[in-house]
Design an enzyme around this catalytic site. Structure first.
Site, PDB file in Angstrom:
ATOM      1  N   GLU A   1      37.834  33.272  97.389  1.00 25.63           N
ATOM      2  CA  GLU A   1      37.083  32.991  98.615  1.00 25.63           C
ATOM      3  C   GLU A   1      37.873  33.331  99.874  1.00 25.63           C
ATOM      4  OE1 GLU A   1      34.224  29.560 100.566  1.00 25.63           O
ATOM      5  OE2 GLU A   1      34.977  29.306  98.522  1.00 25.63           O
TER       6      GLU A   1
ATOM      7  N   HIS B   1      35.616  26.180  87.444  1.00 25.29           N
ATOM      8  CA  HIS B   1      34.392  26.450  88.203  1.00 25.29           C
ATOM      9  C   HIS B   1      33.443  27.428  87.522  1.00 25.29           C
ATOM     10  CE1 HIS B   1      31.917  28.249  91.433  1.00 25.29           C
ATOM     11  NE2 HIS B   1      31.987  27.041  91.980  1.00 25.29           N
TER      12      HIS B   1
ATOM     13  N   GLU C   1      41.469  30.083  96.190  1.00 32.26           N
ATOM     14  CA  GLU C   1      40.130  29.583  95.876  1.00 32.26           C
ATOM     15  C   GLU C   1      39.343  30.519  94.965  1.00 32.26           C
ATOM     16  OE1 GLU C   1      37.902  27.510  98.944  1.00 32.26           O
ATOM     17  OE2 GLU C   1      39.572  27.850 100.328  1.00 32.26           O
TER      18      GLU C   1
ATOM     19  N   HIS D   1      36.593  31.632  92.507  1.00 31.80           N
ATOM     20  CA  HIS D   1      35.254  31.130  92.166  1.00 31.80           C
ATOM     21  C   HIS D   1      34.686  31.945  91.005  1.00 31.80           C
ATOM     22  CE1 HIS D   1      34.592  27.959  95.091  1.00 31.80           C
ATOM     23  NE2 HIS D   1      35.207  28.702  95.999  1.00 31.80           N
TER      24      HIS D   1
END
Length: 302
Positions: free
Chosen positions: A291, A233, A274, A276
């Site tokens: 996240e 990402h 998660e 990021h």
């Protein structure tokens, strides 16, 4: 060449509840980590001693996304849903600048060689520029529906950006001249991009599970990750001759050597956290925004 076996010490610091969504992260001029809380409409600060401070934005639904240290001693960030560029001082004073194009959807932001902030307008197929006193200029891209995403300043004084839906990398001069470089892999869907210490730009292909490298004259190399479904990402240049990246779909962070192209990957301790945004911290470690409510500090032992 086989990848080396290394270990990492990973420490997670809770900075919000699980609903706030820490997303972008950067090192501030005050030696702290600053991050966006995309779902809560807040900007947060984590000191290296673990103290957390959080500042509410004028709108809780603006969707603050990417954040960077500005040339003026403040932090600048995009509000993807609010179609604004924000500025916050290290004392927590917030200023917002509404963009002239409706539905602009600003996402990536970086400081250019001209001392202005440059940003992508994902919803309007434009690249924007804002001076530190708030003057905005917008430059149209030669594509439609390209979804311009992350942006970084290159060693050639151009701004380089990913075109997620066009499977391409773009570059724009300080005068607004745009060049587009299509990627060799269909469905690459590039997102994050960073300037590497080797003078090239490094990017991640969330759709193809690859790390990409493009020189300022447009030569592209792609390096497949062990897990093609890992969903890389964001990416940042490290202090160790490597670029570091998040694997959002695999709950890992990884690094790739500038010269060796060796890849190491490190599992995060909390399942489905998660990851990021990712940044080089003021302490020389790599930090990533999770996240689910934390920032994780990653220190590798070679």
């Amino acid at each position: 060449m086989p990848d080396r076996q290394t270990t990492a010490s990973i420490t997670e610091f809770a900075v919000s509840d699980a609903e706030a969504g820490p997303y972008g992260v950067t090192t501030g001029p005050d030696g702290a980590l600053w991050f966006t809380a995309v779902h809560a409409g807040r900007i947060g600060r984590l000191a290296l001693d673990g103290e957390v401070t959080s500042y509410a934005l004028p709108s809780a639904t603006g969707g603050p996304s990417v954040i960077t240290a500005g040339p003026d001693g403040a932090l600048w960030f995009t509000e993807f849903q609010g179609h604004r560029i924000g500025r916050i001082t290290t004392a927590g004073e917030v200023t917002s600048f509404t963009l002239p194009t409706p539905g602009a959807g600003p996402f990536g932001i970086a400081v250019g060689a001209d001392g202005a902030l440059w940003f992508t307008e994902s919803g309007a197929d434009r690249i924007g520029r804002i001076t530190t006193d708030g003057e905005v200029t917008e430059f149209p891209l030669p594509l439609t529906g390209a979804f311009a995403s992350a942006i970084a300043a290159g060693s050639d004084d151009r701004l380089w950006f990913t075109l997620n839906q066009a499977d391409a990398i773009g570059a724009i001069t300080l005068d607004g001249e745009v060049t587009v470089h299509p990627l060799p892999t269909p469905g690459a869907a590039p997102v994050g991009v960073t300037a590497g210490g080797d003078g090239a730009l490094w990017f991640v292909e969330i759709g193809a599970g690859r790390i990409g490298r493009i020189t300022t004259d447009g030569r592209i190399d792609e390096f497949p990750l062990p897990d093609p479904e890992c969903r890389p990402h964001a990416v940042v240049d490290g202090a160790d001759g490597s670029c570091w990246f998040t694997e959002w779909g695999a709950n890992r962070v990884g690094r790739i050597g500038h010269e060796t192209h060796e890849i190491q990957e490190y599992d995060l301790p909390t399942p489905s956290s998660e990851p990021h945004g990712i940044a080089l911290g003021p302490d020389g470690a790599v930090w990533t925004a999770l996240e689910t409510g934390s920032l994780a500090r990653v220190e590798v032992h070679d």
